[in-house]
Each structure stands twice: as structure tokens, then as C-alpha cells.
Design an enzyme around this catalytic site. Structure first.
Site, mmCIF file in Angstrom:
data_model
loop_
_atom_site.group_PDB
_atom_site.id
_atom_site.type_symbol
_atom_site.label_atom_id
_atom_site.label_comp_id
_atom_site.label_asym_id
_atom_site.label_seq_id
_atom_site.Cartn_x
_atom_site.Cartn_y
_atom_site.Cartn_z
ATOM 1 N N ARG A 141 0.833 -1.210 0.000
ATOM 2 C CA ARG A 141 0.000 0.000 0.000
ATOM 3 C C ARG A 141 0.866 1.257 0.000
ATOM 4 N N THR A 174 -11.184 19.471 -7.760
ATOM 5 C CA THR A 174 -12.319 20.220 -8.317
ATOM 6 C C THR A 174 -11.866 21.541 -8.934
ATOM 7 N N GLU A 211 -9.679 24.567 -10.599
ATOM 8 C CA GLU A 211 -8.872 24.617 -11.823
ATOM 9 C C GLU A 211 -9.323 23.536 -12.804
HETATM 10 C C1 LIG Z 1 3.863 36.495 -0.491
HETATM 11 C C2 LIG Z 1 4.164 35.384 -1.474
HETATM 12 C C3 LIG Z 1 4.684 35.865 -2.821
HETATM 13 C C4 LIG Z 1 4.901 34.691 -3.767
HETATM 14 C C5 LIG Z 1 5.441 35.056 -5.126
HETATM 15 C C6 LIG Z 1 5.625 33.832 -5.895
HETATM 16 C C7 LIG Z 1 5.191 33.884 -7.344
HETATM 17 C C8 LIG Z 1 4.702 32.547 -7.930
HETATM 18 C C9 LIG Z 1 3.355 32.122 -7.387
HETATM 19 C C10 LIG Z 1 2.818 30.891 -8.034
HETATM 20 C C11 LIG Z 1 1.664 30.430 -7.224
HETATM 21 C C12 LIG Z 1 0.867 29.377 -7.867
HETATM 22 C C13 LIG Z 1 -0.215 28.986 -6.929
HETATM 23 C C14 LIG Z 1 -1.441 28.658 -7.622
HETATM 24 C C15 LIG Z 1 -2.544 28.450 -6.643
HETATM 25 C C16 LIG Z 1 -3.770 28.259 -7.393
HETATM 26 C C17 LIG Z 1 -4.952 28.014 -6.577
HETATM 27 C C18 LIG Z 1 -6.017 27.714 -7.549
HETATM 28 C C19 LIG Z 1 -7.354 27.968 -7.021
HETATM 29 C C20 LIG Z 1 -8.403 27.582 -8.004
HETATM 30 C C21 LIG Z 1 -8.660 28.594 -9.075
HETATM 31 C C22 LIG Z 1 -9.767 28.175 -10.016
HETATM 32 O O1 LIG Z 1 -10.411 27.199 -9.877
HETATM 33 S S1 LIG Z 1 -10.064 29.188 -11.340
HETATM 34 C C23 LIG Z 1 -11.358 28.568 -12.268
HETATM 35 C C24 LIG Z 1 -10.984 27.361 -13.022
HETATM 36 N N1 LIG Z 1 -12.052 26.926 -13.855
HETATM 37 C C25 LIG Z 1 -11.934 25.883 -14.672
HETATM 38 O O2 LIG Z 1 -10.913 25.259 -14.715
HETATM 39 C C26 LIG Z 1 -13.111 25.626 -15.566
HETATM 40 C C27 LIG Z 1 -12.965 24.342 -16.335
HETATM 41 N N2 LIG Z 1 -13.566 24.484 -17.654
HETATM 42 C C28 LIG Z 1 -12.826 24.709 -18.801
HETATM 43 O O3 LIG Z 1 -11.621 24.807 -18.739
HETATM 44 C C29 LIG Z 1 -13.543 24.818 -20.125
HETATM 45 O O4 LIG Z 1 -14.706 25.484 -20.089
HETATM 46 C C30 LIG Z 1 -13.667 23.439 -20.821
HETATM 47 C C31 LIG Z 1 -14.180 22.345 -19.902
HETATM 48 C C32 LIG Z 1 -12.265 23.126 -21.282
HETATM 49 C C33 LIG Z 1 -14.658 23.472 -21.984
HETATM 50 O O5 LIG Z 1 -14.306 24.467 -22.933
HETATM 51 P P1 LIG Z 1 -15.324 24.928 -24.075
HETATM 52 O O6 LIG Z 1 -16.666 25.166 -23.513
HETATM 53 O O7 LIG Z 1 -14.705 26.077 -24.772
HETATM 54 O O8 LIG Z 1 -15.533 23.688 -24.994
HETATM 55 P P2 LIG Z 1 -14.664 22.717 -25.874
HETATM 56 O O9 LIG Z 1 -14.435 21.489 -25.049
HETATM 57 O O10 LIG Z 1 -15.374 22.566 -27.127
HETATM 58 O O11 LIG Z 1 -13.297 23.425 -26.186
HETATM 59 C C34 LIG Z 1 -13.097 24.232 -27.315
HETATM 60 C C35 LIG Z 1 -11.684 24.087 -27.789
HETATM 61 O O12 LIG Z 1 -10.834 24.696 -26.859
HETATM 62 C C36 LIG Z 1 -9.810 23.818 -26.465
HETATM 63 N N3 LIG Z 1 -9.453 24.187 -25.100
HETATM 64 C C37 LIG Z 1 -10.229 24.103 -23.998
HETATM 65 N N4 LIG Z 1 -9.572 24.557 -22.945
HETATM 66 C C38 LIG Z 1 -8.356 24.959 -23.377
HETATM 67 C C39 LIG Z 1 -7.225 25.516 -22.728
HETATM 68 N N5 LIG Z 1 -7.209 25.740 -21.409
HETATM 69 N N6 LIG Z 1 -6.154 25.813 -23.477
HETATM 70 C C40 LIG Z 1 -6.142 25.562 -24.792
HETATM 71 N N7 LIG Z 1 -7.176 25.041 -25.448
HETATM 72 C C41 LIG Z 1 -8.276 24.729 -24.741
HETATM 73 C C42 LIG Z 1 -10.432 22.453 -26.611
HETATM 74 O O13 LIG Z 1 -9.452 21.480 -26.717
HETATM 75 C C43 LIG Z 1 -11.215 22.631 -27.880
HETATM 76 O O14 LIG Z 1 -10.292 22.530 -28.951
HETATM 77 P P3 LIG Z 1 -10.731 21.996 -30.389
HETATM 78 O O15 LIG Z 1 -11.871 22.859 -30.832
HETATM 79 O O16 LIG Z 1 -9.522 22.120 -31.213
HETATM 80 O O17 LIG Z 1 -11.156 20.579 -30.173
HETATM 81 C C1 LIG Z 2 -11.400 25.654 -2.962
HETATM 82 C C2 LIG Z 2 -11.840 26.199 -4.274
HETATM 83 C C3 LIG Z 2 -11.223 27.326 -4.789
HETATM 84 C C4 LIG Z 2 -11.656 27.889 -5.986
HETATM 85 N N1 LIG Z 2 -11.063 29.037 -6.446
HETATM 86 C C5 LIG Z 2 -11.551 29.634 -7.568
HETATM 87 C C6 LIG Z 2 -10.994 30.863 -8.032
HETATM 88 O O1 LIG Z 2 -10.052 31.409 -7.464
HETATM 89 N N2 LIG Z 2 -11.542 31.446 -9.126
HETATM 90 C C7 LIG Z 2 -12.585 30.893 -9.808
HETATM 91 O O2 LIG Z 2 -13.034 31.462 -10.790
HETATM 92 N N3 LIG Z 2 -13.092 29.689 -9.408
HETATM 93 C C8 LIG Z 2 -12.613 29.063 -8.318
HETATM 94 N N4 LIG Z 2 -13.137 27.862 -7.894
HETATM 95 C C9 LIG Z 2 -14.214 27.251 -8.671
HETATM 96 C C10 LIG Z 2 -13.751 26.004 -9.411
HETATM 97 O O3 LIG Z 2 -12.898 26.327 -10.455
HETATM 98 C C11 LIG Z 2 -14.973 25.239 -9.907
HETATM 99 O O4 LIG Z 2 -15.680 24.799 -8.770
HETATM 100 C C12 LIG Z 2 -14.541 24.071 -10.760
HETATM 101 O O5 LIG Z 2 -14.090 24.531 -12.020
HETATM 102 C C13 LIG Z 2 -15.670 23.042 -10.955
HETATM 103 O O6 LIG Z 2 -16.777 23.617 -11.504
HETATM 104 P P1 LIG Z 2 -18.231 23.446 -10.869
HETATM 105 O O7 LIG Z 2 -18.154 23.835 -9.449
HETATM 106 O O8 LIG Z 2 -19.131 24.172 -11.782
HETATM 107 O O9 LIG Z 2 -18.542 21.907 -10.930
HETATM 108 P P2 LIG Z 2 -19.676 21.164 -11.831
HETATM 109 O O10 LIG Z 2 -19.290 21.355 -13.231
HETATM 110 O O11 LIG Z 2 -20.993 21.696 -11.411
HETATM 111 O O12 LIG Z 2 -19.442 19.722 -11.373
HETATM 112 C C14 LIG Z 2 -20.407 18.938 -10.657
HETATM 113 C C15 LIG Z 2 -20.339 17.484 -11.165
HETATM 114 O O13 LIG Z 2 -20.757 17.431 -12.526
HETATM 115 C C16 LIG Z 2 -19.829 16.731 -13.323
HETATM 116 N N5 LIG Z 2 -19.806 17.324 -14.680
HETATM 117 C C17 LIG Z 2 -19.866 18.645 -15.006
HETATM 118 N N6 LIG Z 2 -19.811 18.791 -16.339
HETATM 119 C C18 LIG Z 2 -19.698 17.570 -16.874
HETATM 120 C C19 LIG Z 2 -19.588 17.072 -18.208
HETATM 121 N N7 LIG Z 2 -19.532 17.884 -19.256
HETATM 122 N N8 LIG Z 2 -19.498 15.750 -18.381
HETATM 123 C C20 LIG Z 2 -19.509 14.906 -17.330
HETATM 124 N N9 LIG Z 2 -19.600 15.322 -16.042
HETATM 125 C C21 LIG Z 2 -19.702 16.625 -15.812
HETATM 126 C C22 LIG Z 2 -18.496 16.904 -12.607
HETATM 127 O O14 LIG Z 2 -17.624 15.812 -12.903
HETATM 128 C C23 LIG Z 2 -18.917 16.881 -11.135
HETATM 129 O O15 LIG Z 2 -19.012 15.545 -10.727
HETATM 130 C C24 LIG Z 2 -12.710 27.280 -6.708
HETATM 131 C C25 LIG Z 2 -13.304 26.127 -6.199
HETATM 132 C C26 LIG Z 2 -12.893 25.586 -5.000
HETATM 133 C C27 LIG Z 2 -13.561 24.365 -4.473
#
Ligand SMILES: CCCCCCCCCCCCCCCCCCCCCC(=O)SCCNC(=O)CCNC(=O)[C@H](O)C(C)(C)COP(=O)(O)OP(=O)(O)OC[C@H]1O[C@@H](n2cnc3c(N)ncnc32)[C@H](O)[C@@H]1OP(=O)(O)O
Ligand SMILES: Cc1cc2nc3c(=O)[nH]c(=O)nc-3n(C[C@H](O)[C@H](O)[C@H](O)COP(=O)(O)OP(=O)(O)OC[C@H]3O[C@@H](n4cnc5c(N)ncnc54)[C@H](O)[C@@H]3O)c2cc1C
Length: 664
Positions: free
Chosen positions: A333, A422, A424
Site C-alpha cells: 500500500r 475540483t 482549476e
Molecule cells: C507572499 C508570497 C509571494 C509569492 C510570489 C511567488 C510567485 C509565484 C506564485 C505561483 C503560485 C501558484 C499557486 C497557484 C494556486 C492556485 C490556486 C487555484 C485555485 C483555483 C482557481 C480556479 O479554480 S479558477 C477557475 C478554473 N475553472 C476551470 O478550470 C473551468 C474548467 N472548464 C474549462 O476549462 C472549459 O470550459 C472546458 C471544460 C475546457 C470546456 O471548454 P469549451 O466550452 O470552450 O468547450 P470545448 O471542449 O469545445 O473546447 C473548445 C476548444 O478549446 C480547447 N481548449 C479548452 N480549454 C483549453 C485551454 N485551457 N487551453 C487551450 N485550449 C483549450 C479544446 O481542446 C477545444 O479545442 P478543439 O476545438 O480544437 O477541439
Molecule cells: C477551494 C476552491 C477554490 C476555488 N477558487 C476559484 C478561483 O479562485 N476562481 C474561480 O473562478 N473559481 C474558483 N473555484 C471554482 C472552481 O474552479 C470550480 O468549482 C470548478 O471549475 C468546478 O466547476 P463546478 O463547481 O461548476 O462543478 P460542476 O461542473 O458543477 O461539477 C459537478 C459534477 O458534474 C460533473 N460534470 C460537469 N460537467 C460535466 C460534463 N460535461 N461531463 C460529465 N460530467 C460533468 C463533474 O464531474 C462533477 O461531478 C474554486 C473552487 C474551489 C472548491
């Protein structure tokens, strides 16, 4: 007097040069030295104390986070730390904070999607933290479906401004970290509307709070969304909600690298692909993969050290009982998780390289590798975080009852880590993106377009579809080419089988939805292949130090063969290997565990984690677990008094009633 070390005997057993392994883990001697210095700096600073964190109220925890962030910033300036060192400091302080989003998403979003004029205006202020920003994308009603966001940014040609508005309850921004209480600014994702036409989602820089009084600006409603899972953990972060009531911003605050709106209100789409609006997510997913290896290594370090201290059963003639690490079940494990920590470390290094490469190309307007970068970051983010989250819980179980104590460090590590599955991008949604990319690659196989990068193996599909595994004895599984071919054959066969099934549907989207559980499996097989192949590539490098390479070879084999054992159904069902060859792989795996065993403690020492960072009594370096557990128990506030508060009101009346009843 020499310090007590309960692991001294274990450490003597190691068959490799620990100092050299530390350098391999850190990536280079320079990284090792920097990281060691910063880790000690944090560990020795009382402001960064975290052992009382789970006891604090939410308000106190939040204030403590602000204090730590301010102190960290002061240290960064006073000691003139580089960005790399500052990031190390952030990670060793080990308390999620608004600064993660400011540096990790707000600044990268402006850098990646802004024009050079926008860089000049905003970045200097952001770098000096004269403004603090967050990434406001997700809404109450939509997170995964970014195209479904509802917030609007309507251009008003009369005033040369955008009108930001939240038209519905579900359009409220919900979740952004740093938004709730701290950020003065945000990159807000909203639907761009010009002349009544909707141009989809774009990023806008919006000021939220006054720079003098920190009060929300007119038209803005902002606050924290409330307590999250676990105590301590991610509750140090002010994940927020945000609503706009017709808030006005100047036109030049739309991030205009991908598309522009002219003074006249004309929408212009440049040659830059629209997907670049999603670019910040690609960057952060890449950092999350590196962070996964750190979190996994931390849990494994705790479980390994404790497993060497803990003894159960098997005492002979009054001698000591057996160390639980010697049980084969414990090894089967624990050691695959140890091997996974190393595997994720190396794939994280490679992904960083891939990301740097793609960024340089994007700057030169070469967008050809963007789909591959998206698929790799999405897939590996998903796979490594899912494995790590499960592994932390497995490590808790490996530590038995004591693993459930808060001071084992594992409950809080689990609570703080699991949202990575969840945020990003939900892990399943991301794997479906990988599957789409793979299906597209398969569909182009006959067209003469050669697959490159991580899908290059698909170019050898003809061979991989009919090759036979040549393993006859357990040790044949130690050959890198045998392992690689088995993983390539399994991935390509699963992809092609799924593509064939998809072909049976008249509407491909219906087929994709129907077969999505299988497509997720295909994506996982592909991602596992990437990790195995990058580990094997790492072993091609010149790795100095007595026994170091040998240990890494053992770990690489453990990583690959445990996956083969776990997914035996895939390998056998696709005809890549026979059931007998699967049994031989398992036999070899057991032999490998025996080789890991004497090196286990040194392999976790190589992570070079301080006791402060580990935050675990079970994982402390000297292994003096029982004494520390005993001492720590007395520090619990419940033990401040011998008789608990509430005794007179609630316990005594019951006890007295009991006496009265007994007398009756
Ligand atoms: C003092 C200290 C100082 C320090 C200084 C130090 C400095 C350094 C500090 C460093 C610190 C670091 C710490 C970090 C901490 C982070 C914490 C994070 C917290 C969390 C933040 C978040 O949580 S933030 C929200 C994130 N929310 C998502 O994550 C939504 C997901 N949902 C999607 O991402 C799209 O919605 C989804 C599903 C793709 C559908 O996209 P859609 O509806 O457009 O539909 P399609 O699937 O049709 O996509 C259409 C076409 O786009 C293509 N494509 C899609 N995505 C693409 C992409 N990303 N890039 C390129 N291509 C992409 C795809 O491949 C298709 O390509 P094709 O057409 O060719 O097939
Ligand atoms: C701690 C934390 C920090 C965050 N920080 C940020 C931030 O800084 N900025 C920001 O903008 N967002 C932030 N978020 C939001 C985060 O990016 C979203 O919660 C994440 O992208 C998931 O989206 P959702 O909540 O809509 O989930 P949903 O899409 O509602 O997911 C619910 C369920 O549905 C399923 N599902 C959804 N779509 C499909 C599909 N197409 N096919 C099959 N299954 C599907 C998923 O697998 C999941 O099981 C944060 C979230 C958390 C928990």
C-alpha cells in the site's frame, strides 16, 4: 550529546547516497540549496508557527493568514528574495492565502491576455502589491462550463466604457479565492456585448475596493462564501461572492490580446486563438502537478516514518514486535505511493519544461503546440491530484488510529488538498478534454498527419495493435522497453476501441456522451503512459551518486508494475499481456518491495522536509513519536482544567440522578 534518533538504524541501512538523492528530488544542486535555506528560514520564524491552526476560529485563522502574508512579504523584500525563492517561501509557509491567487492567477492572466500597454500600466503596481488581485471566473450557476457564464460586459460607445452587470442570482461570482475580503482588483470573466451582439466570454480588469478605505466601490456587492471542509485547511482563504450593479470601467480594461473592441465599438478578433482566454488555467494546472508531488511526498514521509516506528504482533521470546513497515500488505500500500511521489516529481519537471516551451512559442505567435499543452496539463492535473487525494487518505489509514489525530498532520493535509480535484477544472471534465484530444488524434491517423509529442506512439499504432509481450519470467518485467511497449499498446488499443465504438453513433456528440465513462478510462491510460515514459526518460540521464540511479530504477519499476497490477483488466482485455504475464508482473513487484524496504526511510529523508513543514508528530525526523504524542495531548485546551466546563450544568445533575435512581 548526540540527538536521539529512533530512525538511526533505518538510516544506516540505506544503500545510496542521500545527499545526491536530495539534489535529484530538488531538480538541481542550486534548487536544493535555495529550497533548504528557505525551508529553514520559515521553520525558525515564530510568525510562521502553524501547530495551533486547527484550533483557531475562522476569524482568528483569517487574521493569522493576513499576518503571515504581510510578514512573508516583508521577508521577501528585506532579504531581496527572487521570484523563485518567494514561491518556495509561499509553499513552505503552507497556508493558502490571497497571495496565491494574486501571484498565481491575477498576474498571469494580465501577462497572458493583456497587451503590452496593459502590462505597462498594471503589472508594476501588481508586482509591488500596491493593488491585490484575484481571478473571478466561476459563478454560482456555472464553473466547468465557462462558455455558460452569465455576467455581462456591455460596451457603451457614448462613454467609451463597459457596463459590468450581474443579471441573475446564478450570475453572481462565487468561489474566487482572495475575493471575499482582500482583493482590491479582479480579472473578471464576462460575456462581451457590443452593438447588441454577444461575443462570448472575455477577461476584464475591475477595481472592487477603494485603495484608501478598502470599501466596495459603488455598484459592487462582495463578501466571503462561508466555511469550507475541515478545520484550518482551506478556511484561511477568503473565497468570495461578487455582484455587479451596472459598474462602469474604461474600455482599456478589457484584456485585449485575444480580441479587441475599438473606440467605435467594433469587435475585432486577432489571429491569436480564442482558447488563449483559457491560458491562465493551463499555467496553474501545470503548477498543480508539481504541487501534487509535494503533497504526496509529505503524506508518504509521515506514513513511512511512522510505519518504521510502529510495532504490532510477532514478538519472539519477549523480543520486540514486528515493525508494521515489514508487513507485505503495508509495503504494497505504501511503496507504490512512495514511487508515485517520485514519478509525479519528474513528470512535473517535464511539464514545466513543456509549459515554458509553449509560452515562448506563443510569444512568437506560434500556436501549434497549444492543444498538446492543454491536453497534457489538463490530464496530468487530473490524474496526479486524484491519486494524491486518495493517497493522503490511504496514508492516514496506514498510520492506524494515530493517523486520525489532528497532530498526525494528515487530516488537515487531506482537507486542504482535496479541492484540487475540483478547482482549476473538475477532474472528470478535464479527462474528457484529454479524451476529445485523443479521439481527434486517432481520427487523423489515416490522413498522413503524424502524431507528435506525447501522442507520437499513436504513429506506431499498426505495430502496437498486434505486438505480443515477450515476458516469460518475472525479471523480464524489468526491461524498460517491455514496460513502455505494454503501456503504449494498452493506451492505443483502448483509444482505437473507443474510437470504433464512437463511429457507431450517427451523432458523434451523442456517442461521446454515451461512452464518456469509457473515454475517461482511455484518458487515464494515456496519462499513466506519459508518467511512466517520463520516469523512464529521467533514468536515461546521467545521475551521479552511489546507488542513486539504482534506487530510482527500482521506484520506476514499482510505479509501472503497480499500475499494471491495478489495471490488469485493461492490459489483459486489450490482449497486451496474458493473465500469466500479469501474475509474473505481480511476482516481480513483490521482489521490488523487498528492495525498497531497507531504503524506505532514506528515500523519504531525500524530500528534505523540515518538521515544521511536515507538521506531524508521526512523521517527525527523530521518530520519537510516543513521547511527543503524550506531551501533545496535555496541551489540548480540554486538558486546561481537570474538570471540564459544563460539568456543573450538565454532567453532575445526570450523575446525581443516577445515584438517586440507584438508591431507589
Ligand atoms: C507572499 C508570497 C509571494 C509569492 C510570489 C511567488 C510567485 C509565484 C506564485 C505561483 C503560485 C501558484 C499557486 C497557484 C494556486 C492556485 C490556486 C487555484 C485555485 C483555483 C482557481 C480556479 O479554480 S479558477 C477557475 C478554473 N475553472 C476551470 O478550470 C473551468 C474548467 N472548464 C474549462 O476549462 C472549459 O470550459 C472546458 C471544460 C475546457 C470546456 O471548454 P469549451 O466550452 O470552450 O468547450 P470545448 O471542449 O469545445 O473546447 C473548445 C476548444 O478549446 C480547447 N481548449 C479548452 N480549454 C483549453 C485551454 N485551457 N487551453 C487551450 N485550449 C483549450 C479544446 O481542446 C477545444 O479545442 P478543439 O476545438 O480544437 O477541439
Ligand atoms: C477551494 C476552491 C477554490 C476555488 N477558487 C476559484 C478561483 O479562485 N476562481 C474561480 O473562478 N473559481 C474558483 N473555484 C471554482 C472552481 O474552479 C470550480 O468549482 C470548478 O471549475 C468546478 O466547476 P463546478 O463547481 O461548476 O462543478 P460542476 O461542473 O458543477 O461539477 C459537478 C459534477 O458534474 C460533473 N460534470 C460537469 N460537467 C460535466 C460534463 N460535461 N461531463 C460529465 N460530467 C460533468 C463533474 O464531474 C462533477 O461531478 C474554486 C473552487 C474551489 C472548491
Amino acid at each position: 550529546m548526540e540527538a536521539l534518533d529512533y530512525h538511526a538504524e533505518e538510516r544506516r541501512k540505506a544503500e545510496f547516497n542521500l545527499d545526491e538523492m536530495k539534489i535529484v528530488w530538488a531538480g538541481s544542486r542550486r534548487n536544493y540549496e535555495l529550497s533548504d535555506r528557505v525551508a529553514r528560514l520559515v521553520a525558525s520564524d515564530p510568525v510562521f508557527r502553524k501547530d495551533n491552526r486547527t484550533m483557531l476560529t475562522r476569524k482568528d485563522l483569517f487574521k493569522d493568514t493576513l499576518r503571515k502574508a504581510a510578514h512573508a512579504w516583508k521577508r521577501i523584500i528585506d532579504l531581496r528574495l527572487s521570484e523563485e525563492e518567494a514561491n518556495m517561501l509561499r509553499s513552505y509557509v503552507d497556508q493558502p492565502a490571497f497571495t496565491d491567487l494574486h501571484w498565481g492567477m491575477f498576474i498571469p492572466a494580465i501577462k497572458g491576455q493583456g497587451t503590452s500597454e496593459q502590462h505597462e500600466k498594471w503589472l508594476p503596481m501588481a508586482y509591488k502589491m500596491q493593488i491585490i488581485g484575484c481571478y473571478a471566473q466561476t459563478e454560482l450557476g456555472h464553473g466547468s462550463n465557462v462558455q455558460g457564464l452569465e455576467t455581462t460586459a456591455t460596451f457603451d460607445p457614448q462613454t467609451d466604457e463597459f457596463d459590468l452587470h450581474s443579471p441573475t442570482l446564478t450570475s453572481s461570482k462565487w468561489w474566487p479565492g482572495g475575493l471575499g475580503k482582500v482583493s482590491t482588483h479582479a480579472v473578471v470573466y464576462a460575456r462581451l456585448i457590443t452593438g447588441g451582439q454577444d461575443h462570448g466570454v472575455h477577461g476584464f480588469i475591475v477595481q472592487l475596493r477603494g485603495l484608501d478605505d478598502h470599501l466596495p466601490l459603488p455598484g459592487i456587492t462582495v463578501g466571503d462564501i462561508g466555511m469550507k471542509f475541515g478545520s484550518g485547511a482551506y478556511n484561511s482563504m477568503d473565497n468570495g461572492l461578487l455582484r455587479f450593479d451596472h459598474v462602469r470601467i474604461p474600455r482599456n480594461q478589457m484584456l485585449m490580446r485575444v480580441s479587441q473592441v475599438t473606440r467605435e465599438g467594433k469587435f475585432v478578433q486577432s489571429d491569436v486563438p480564442r482558447q488563449l482566454v483559457y491560458g491562465t488555467m493551463v499555467y496553474v494546472r501545470q503548477t498543480i502537478v508539481s504541487d501534487a508531488s509535494c503533497a504526496l511526498a509529505r503524506a508518504v514521509c509521515i506514513a513511512t516514518r511512522y510505519s518504521a516506528v510502529r510495532r504490532q504482533f510477532g514478538s519472539q521470546n519477549g523480543g520486540p514486535e514486528i515493525q508494521v513497515i515489514d508487513y507485505k500488505t503495508q509495503q504494497s500500500r505504501l511503496f507504490p505511493l512512495l514511487a508515485s511521489a517520485y514519478a509525479f516529481r519528474f513528470v512535473g519537471e517535464w511539464l514545466k519544461w513543456l509549459y515554458t516551451d509553449v509560452t515562448q512559442r506563443l510569444q512568437a505567435n506560434d500556436f501549434s503546440t497549444l492543444p498538446e499543452a492543454h491536453a497534457c496539463t489538463a490530464g496530468l492535473k487530473s490524474m496526479t491530484t486524484s491519486v494524491t487525494a486518495d493517497a493522503i487518505e490511504e496514508c492516514r489509514k496506514l498510520c492506524g488510529g494515530h493517523g486520525y489525530l489532528s497532530n498526525s498532520g494528515l487530516p488537515e493535509l487531506f482537507a486542504v488538498y482535496i479541492p484540487t480535484c475540483t478547482y482549476e477544472g473538475d477532474n472528470v471534465v478535464l479527462l474528457l478534454q484529454v479524451a476529445r484530444f485523443l479521439m481527434k488524434t486517432v481520427s487523423q491517423l489515416g490522413s498522413g498527419k503524424k502524431p507528435v509529442g506525447t501522442t507520437a506512439y499513436m504513429g506506431r499504432a499498426e505495430h502496437l495493435m498486434q505486438c505480443r509481450c515477450e515476458v516469460e519470467m518475472a525479471q523480464d518485467w524489468l526491461k524498460p522497453s517491455t514496460i513502455l511497449e505494454a503501456f503504449e499498446a494498452r493506451a492505443v488499443r483502448m483509444s482505437i476501441a473507443c474510437a470504433k465504438s464512437l463511429g457507431k453513433f450517427s451523432n458523434p456528440e451523442d456517442g461521446f456522451a454515451e461512452l464518456s465513462p469509457d473515454l475517461v478510462e482511455v484518458a487515464i491510460a494515456h496519462c499513466q503512459l506519459i508518467v511512466v515514459s517520463k520516469f523512464l526518460e529521467k533514468l536515461q540521464q546521467d545521475i551521479p551518486g552511489k546507488g542513486v540511479k539504482r534506487q530510482l530504477e527500482i521506484l520506476c519499476n514499482v510505479y509501472a508494475l503497480h499500475l499494471l497490477h491495478k489495471h490488469l483488466g485493461d492490459f489483459v482485455a486489450t490482449g497486451c499481456i496474458t493473465p500469466n504475464q500479469g501474475a509474473l508482473a505481480n511476482e516481480q513487484l513483490r521482489l521490488l518491495y523487498a528492495q525498497v524496504r531497507p531504503n524506505a526511510i532514506a528515500l523519504v529523508d531525500a524530500f528534505n522536509y523540515t518538521d515544521h513543514y511536515l507538521g506531524s508528530i508521526l512523521g517527525c525526523y527523530d521518530g520519537n513519536v510516543y513521547q511527543k504524542l503524550y506531551q501533545e495531548a496535555w496541551k489540548d485546551p480540554l486538558n486546561d482544567t481537570v474538570v471540564p466546563d459544563g460539568y456543573l450544568e450538565y454532567l453532575r445533575p445526570i450523575l446525581k440522578q443516577h445515584i438517586r435512581t440507584a438508591r431507589l
